[in-house]
Enzyme design. Structure first.
Site, short mmCIF file in Angstrom:
data_model
loop_
_atom_site.label_atom_id
_atom_site.label_comp_id
_atom_site.label_asym_id
_atom_site.label_seq_id
_atom_site.Cartn_x
_atom_site.Cartn_y
_atom_site.Cartn_z
N CYS A 102 0.81 -1.22 0.00
CA CYS A 102 0.00 0.00 0.00
C CYS A 102 0.84 1.27 0.00
CB CYS A 102 -0.95 -0.02 1.19
SG CYS A 102 -2.07 -1.43 1.15
N HIS B 270 -1.54 8.27 6.33
CA HIS B 270 -1.92 6.99 5.74
C HIS B 270 -3.26 6.52 6.29
CE1 HIS B 270 -1.41 3.08 3.90
NE2 HIS B 270 -1.63 2.50 5.06
N GLU C 110 0.00 5.55 14.10
CA GLU C 110 0.36 6.71 13.29
C GLU C 110 0.06 8.01 14.03
OE1 GLU C 110 -0.03 8.26 8.68
OE2 GLU C 110 -1.49 6.81 9.44
N LYS D 146 -8.76 9.05 2.96
CA LYS D 146 -9.38 7.72 2.84
C LYS D 146 -10.79 7.68 3.42
CE LYS D 146 -5.16 4.90 2.71
NZ LYS D 146 -4.10 5.85 3.04
N HIS E 29 -9.70 2.75 0.80
CA HIS E 29 -8.28 2.43 0.66
C HIS E 29 -8.02 1.86 -0.72
CE1 HIS E 29 -4.26 1.49 1.37
NE2 HIS E 29 -4.33 0.69 2.42
N PHE F 219 1.86 -3.40 3.92
CA PHE F 219 2.13 -4.72 4.49
C PHE F 219 3.58 -5.10 4.19
CE2 PHE F 219 -2.31 -6.92 4.72
CZ PHE F 219 -2.67 -6.05 5.73
#
Length: 412
Positions: free
Chosen positions: A166, A306, A317, A335, A340, A400
């Site tokens: 991602c 993110h 985060e 998002k 996403h 990931f």
């Protein structure tokens, strides 16, 4: 982490293109995002699945955009070609007169041509080997968006497919910056694309407990940093940005949206799917990007986080943002609107960040109502867009495998 302190030419963003759930062109997507209008809805492609909704690029018309060529492309390539075409038309309305041998194309993806692989696996199972489409491989492999963009637009420079999950779209921007600084290209199309909305991908992410299960109210499912967040919403699309040296843009009279000031990247080296709970890998990438840009945390007016709407990831985060930037820096996560977009997410968010800088407008974090108990009191923009100068901004991505990629943008 990379920190590169040396003399180099300024690199700017001169063209933007996007296919997304928020809109299949930049103007529409920006308007939807600034209005904070979430896009998640039931998706017939996911009927019968535990999670049967998505943020789909429902306005996209492949045959209308690409004609018969669409049949030779998986959707993840279709999205990339259309986004790239818009970005180039935006950057060079009169053609640009670029040397095609000096134009590079870097397109990231997380899952490649998933729809094609699944369709052809079904044909093999049901009708045997001779039923498999001869174009299966060239439709589905991960380099095809970059290769097809280069083919359709006639660019002969480096054409590379990149994958850092991602973080792929942001990684492409970083590598594009490198190509321009090194003098290997004069123009780079950098972005990301993915078309993951399939029963397999929805089920796989659901088995990881990564997706929201808010089936009774999909519109409110993607809610970054919110008390009631329960996972992300699967989305699709592509975003492409045109990068070139500032002097070249000036020479042809093109006013840029923003400057690409710096890039940082790192690996958590921690876990296949879970981020480092201390945020140490992401911290390396942020600090590397700031060092590369030669700015400090106090210079940053905006962070496009993110923040996917997952309980664990958003909290890690947010704590990192609080430690590094304090509570004076505006934070948003687009998002909440788009869901996403996986490998396209970082590029889409960089595109929105460039527009924030250009227009002095920070989109709200859609569906954010009340911070989670594990979210520090950072300045999360919500409710409506905020109008304020944005001299320097950070757009960050986490993938990931522990991939972290961060780009610093500023006023050109």
């Amino acid at each position: 982490m990379r920190a590169r302190r040396h003399q180099h030419a300024d690199v700017v963003i001169t063209g933007l293109g996007i296919v997304s759930p928020a809109g299949t062109d930049t103007a529409t997507a920006w308007k939807t995002t600034c209005a904070g209008l979430p896009t998640a809805a039931p998706d017939a492609r996911l009927d019968g699945m535990p999670v049967d909704f998505s943020s789909a690029a429902s306005a996209f018309d492949a045959s209308g955009e690409l004609g018969t060529d669409a049949r030779r492309m998986d959707p993840f390539t279709q999205y990339a070609v259309v986004a790239a075409r818009e970005a180039v038309a935006d950057a060079a309305p009169g053609g640009g007169h670029w040397d095609p041998t000096r134009v590079g194309v870097l397109i990231g993806t997380a899952v490649s041509g998933l729809e094609t692989w699944l369709q052809q696996a079904g044909r093999l199972r049901d009708a045997g080997a001779r039923a498999v489409n001869p174009l299966t491989v060239p439709k589905a492999i991960g380099n095809m968006p970059a290769a097809t963009v280069a083919l359709h637009l006639g660019f002969n420079g480096p054409a590379l497919g990149l994958s850092t999950a991602c973080a792929s779209g942001t990684t492409a921007l970083g590598f594009g910056l490198d190509l321009l600084r090194a003098g290997r290209c004069d123009v780079v199309l950098a972005g990301g694309t993915d078309a993951p909305i399939t029963p397999l991908m929805s089920s796989a992410f659901d088995r990881l407990k990564a997706l929201s299960r808010r089936r009774d109210d999909p519109l409110s499912a993607s809610r970054p940093f919110d008390l009631h967040r329960d996972g992300f919403v699967l989305a699709e699309g592509a975003a492409v940005l045109v990068l070139e040296r500032a002097a070249d843009a000036r020479a042809r009279g093109r006013r840029p949206y923003a400057k690409v000031m710096g890039y940082g990247e790192s690996s958590d080296a921690h876990h296949l799917t879970a981020p480092d709970p201390n945020g140490s890998g992401a911290r390396l990438a942020v600090l590397g990007a700031l060092a590369d840009a030669e700015v400090s945390t106090s210079d940053v007016a905006l962070i496009n986080a993110h923040a996917t709407s997952t309980p664990q990831g958003d909290a890690i985060e947010a704590r990192l943002i609080d430690r590094l930037f304090g509570r004076q820096t505006a934070v948003t996560s687009t998002k909440g609107v788009t869901g996403h977009m996986l490998g396209a997410a970082g590029a889409a968010e960089a595109l929105f960040t460039a527009l924030s800088i250009d227009q002095g407008t920070i989109p709200p974090t859609a569906n954010f109502r009340e911070p989670g108990r594990d979210i520090p009191e950072i300045d999360i923009v919500h409710g409506s867009a905020r109008y304020a100068p944005v001299p320097v901004a950070v757009s960050s991505s986490i993938g990931f495998g522990g991939h972290n990629a961060v780009v610093v943008l500023g006023q050109a």
